[in-house]
Design an enzyme around this catalytic site. Structure first.
Site, PDB file in Angstrom:
ATOM      1  N   SER A 204       0.877  -1.159   0.000  1.00 43.76           N
ATOM      2  CA  SER A 204       0.000   0.000   0.000  1.00 43.76           C
ATOM      3  C   SER A 204       0.917   1.212   0.000  1.00 43.76           C
ATOM      4  O   SER A 204       2.140   1.077   0.068  1.00 43.76           O
ATOM      5  CB  SER A 204      -0.856   0.002   1.259  1.00 43.76           C
ATOM      6  OG  SER A 204      -0.020   0.108   2.384  1.00 43.76           O
ATOM      7  N   LYS A 205       0.334   2.368  -0.048  1.00 35.67           N
ATOM      8  CA  LYS A 205       1.138   3.598  -0.074  1.00 35.67           C
ATOM      9  C   LYS A 205       2.156   3.620   1.066  1.00 35.67           C
ATOM     10  O   LYS A 205       3.305   3.993   0.868  1.00 35.67           O
ATOM     11  CB  LYS A 205       0.232   4.825   0.044  1.00 35.67           C
ATOM     12  CG  LYS A 205      -0.105   5.459  -1.295  1.00 35.67           C
ATOM     13  CD  LYS A 205       0.708   6.757  -1.465  1.00 35.67           C
ATOM     14  CE  LYS A 205       0.683   7.283  -2.887  1.00 35.67           C
ATOM     15  NZ  LYS A 205       1.464   6.507  -3.829  1.00 35.67           N
ATOM     16  N   ARG A 206       1.711   3.189   2.238  1.00 35.24           N
ATOM     17  CA  ARG A 206       2.620   3.228   3.379  1.00 35.24           C
ATOM     18  C   ARG A 206       3.555   2.028   3.432  1.00 35.24           C
ATOM     19  O   ARG A 206       4.493   1.995   4.196  1.00 35.24           O
ATOM     20  CB  ARG A 206       1.830   3.334   4.692  1.00 35.24           C
ATOM     21  CG  ARG A 206       1.584   4.763   5.120  1.00 35.24           C
ATOM     22  CD  ARG A 206       0.704   4.834   6.356  1.00 35.24           C
ATOM     23  NE  ARG A 206      -0.601   4.205   6.114  1.00 35.24           N
ATOM     24  CZ  ARG A 206      -1.018   3.108   6.733  1.00 35.24           C
ATOM     25  NH1 ARG A 206      -0.256   2.528   7.628  1.00 35.24           N
ATOM     26  NH2 ARG A 206      -2.202   2.594   6.466  1.00 35.24           N
ATOM     27  N   LYS A 207       3.253   1.017   2.614  1.00 35.27           N
ATOM     28  CA  LYS A 207       4.082  -0.189   2.651  1.00 35.27           C
ATOM     29  C   LYS A 207       4.783  -0.451   1.329  1.00 35.27           C
ATOM     30  O   LYS A 207       4.619  -1.498   0.723  1.00 35.27           O
ATOM     31  CB  LYS A 207       3.210  -1.393   3.020  1.00 35.27           C
ATOM     32  CG  LYS A 207       2.616  -1.353   4.421  1.00 35.27           C
ATOM     33  CD  LYS A 207       2.070  -2.732   4.769  1.00 35.27           C
ATOM     34  CE  LYS A 207       0.783  -2.700   5.551  1.00 35.27           C
ATOM     35  NZ  LYS A 207       0.039  -3.941   5.416  1.00 35.27           N
TER      36      LYS A 207
END
Ligand code: GLU
Length: 435
Positions: A204-207
């Site tokens: 995801s965006k954070r990962k």
């Protein structure tokens, strides 16, 4: 002849997952002397944007994934219409008016049947089409759906192998029914394993779902990123990890792609990047470093000493994780005053080194030939004269000159800083009466 395609939608940037799909398609076409086709799936006029298209094309070029042909689905609406008309005429589809608004959707009748996918990676997978609803082919606004445009295009573009992410596996039976209804021959299918985040779960965006263009800006080198992407689902065997792309082309085969999910490990990417940076042509590193240095105000990109920059890159490259690291580690060579962390200063420069520094400065001053070997000799003689251990001076001198506790060899650092800057920086730690 093998013909494969990468089919991004320009509704977002190119990320790790998409670029791995592109790479595996490209590799397969290279391995089989086939063609790599780029198909822009821009049927959604509202969400497709030019800036994303440009970013995707630039990223593919930067990764070295050259395409042989390019198509835009937005230019092919007439073609999709011809095939939906054909299905209507044959009674395989029907039309439906929307509850509100104008136009008419075309909908495919799903007949109950067992559908088998012979996946080149996962083997046989069976689906029961009675679980699948009738499929929209053309929406009431006239735009084709993904599954329909994809099948028409894959068939007309003579795609022999559809290689795409595992997240599309539920689309494949729907597409197979359309191939059958349209009388098209089936391509081979290969669904690439998912890429999971190291923390678990999907990217995801954070990962780690970072755009390729951002990796580029962060100072990753493209060959390292390509090598890293290669390992997300494939391996050259024998625990090898660093592999030249031309050799990978020779060894690559769809059959050897892993079935199990790959894990995005950014530490591994950093390690890989260092492996490549070490051996990269400094001229190439300079191309990535120049905008970063300019942004920091360290150089004027229109007017700077290119050879000096190349020498510094050569000096630092073995230690860099990214080109961005260079900006942080080599700042002392670009700024007038060294940026000094008070704690480091306290640790290495608290005691009065006026005598040592001024003696060293005088020795450097006297050097006619200010080269690395002579700088080293001057230092060794100083150590002898003072009867101290070299490490008692190496660290304080390095900190005084660069503000850092680690870096390239001190004599090289002194050489590239030059006599004047070295004297000036040592001078800041020499009490007046000693100077
Ligand atoms: N446009 C689709 C995507 O971005 C393409 C999928 C496919 O390769 O069929 O996921």
């Amino acid at each position: 002849m093998v013909r494969v395609r990468f089919a991004p939608s320009p509704t977002g940037n190119l990320h790790i997952g998409g670029s791995r799909t592109a790479l595996f398609n490209w590799l397969y076409s290279e391995a089989k002397s086939g063609k790599f086709i780029l198909r822009i799936e821009d049927t959604d006029k509202l969400r497709s944007e030019k800036k994303y298209l440009d970013e995707i094309l630039d990223s593919l070029k930067w990764l070295g994934l050259k395409w042989d042909e390019i198509y835009f689905q937005s230019e092919r609406f007439d073609i999709y219409r011809q095939y939906s008309d054909k299905l209507l005429k044959e009674g395989k589809a029907y039309t439906q008016k929307p509850e509100s608004g104008t136009g008419e959707a075309v909908i495919f009748k799903v007949e109950p049947q067992k559908i088998k996918i012979n996946d080149m990676i996962r083997g046989e997978i069976e689906f029961d089409s009675s679980l699948i609803k009738d499929q929209v082919l053309i929406k009431s606004d006239g735009a084709p759906t993904y599954n329909f445009a994809c099948v028409v295009d894959d068939a007309l573009m003579n795609i022999t192998h559809v290689i795409r992410g595992d997240d599309h596996i539920s689309n494949t039976p729907k597409q197979i029914m359309l191939y059958q209804a349209l009388g098209f021959a089936l391509p081979g299918f290969a669904h690439l394993p998912l890429i999971l985040a190291k923390q678990g779960g999907r990217l995801s965006k954070r990962k780690g779902a970072t755009a390729i263009s951002e990796y580029r800006q962060m100072g990753y080198v493209s060959a390292a990123l390509v090598n890293y992407l290669l390992l997300l689902g494939w391996s050259p065997g024998g625990n090898r990890e660093v592999i030249d792309i031309n050799e990978a082309i020779k060894l690559f085969d769809i059959k050897n792609i892993n079935k199990t999910a790959a894990v995005l490990d950014l530490d591994k990417l950093d390690w890989m990047n260092n492996q490549y940076i070490k051996n990269e042509d400094p001229e190439k590193l300079a191309l990535q470093a120049i905008p970063l240095l300019a942004e920091k105000g360290y150089i004027n990109p229109q007017d700077f000493d290119r050879n000096y920059l190349i020498s510094l890159l050569r000096l630092f490259q073995s230690r860099l994780t990214t080109v961005h690291d260079f900006i942080e580690r080599a700042d002392a060579f670009f700024v007038k005053d060294v940026i000094m962390d008070p704690q480091i200063q306290e640790k290495f420069l608290a005691r009065d080194l006026s005598r040592e520094f001024s003696l060293f400065a005088r020795r450097l001053e006297k050097l006619e030939n200010f080269d690395i070997a002579n700088i080293e000799t001057a230092f060794r003689e100083l150590i002898q004269e003072l009867g101290v251990e070299s490490k008692s001076l190496i660290h304080p001198i390095r900190v005084a000159l660069t503000g850092k506790t680690v870096g390239p060899g001190l004599f090289e650092v002194i050489y590239y800083l030059g006599k004047e800057r070295t004297k000036e920086r040592l001078g800041k730690f020499i009490k007046k009466e000693q100077a």
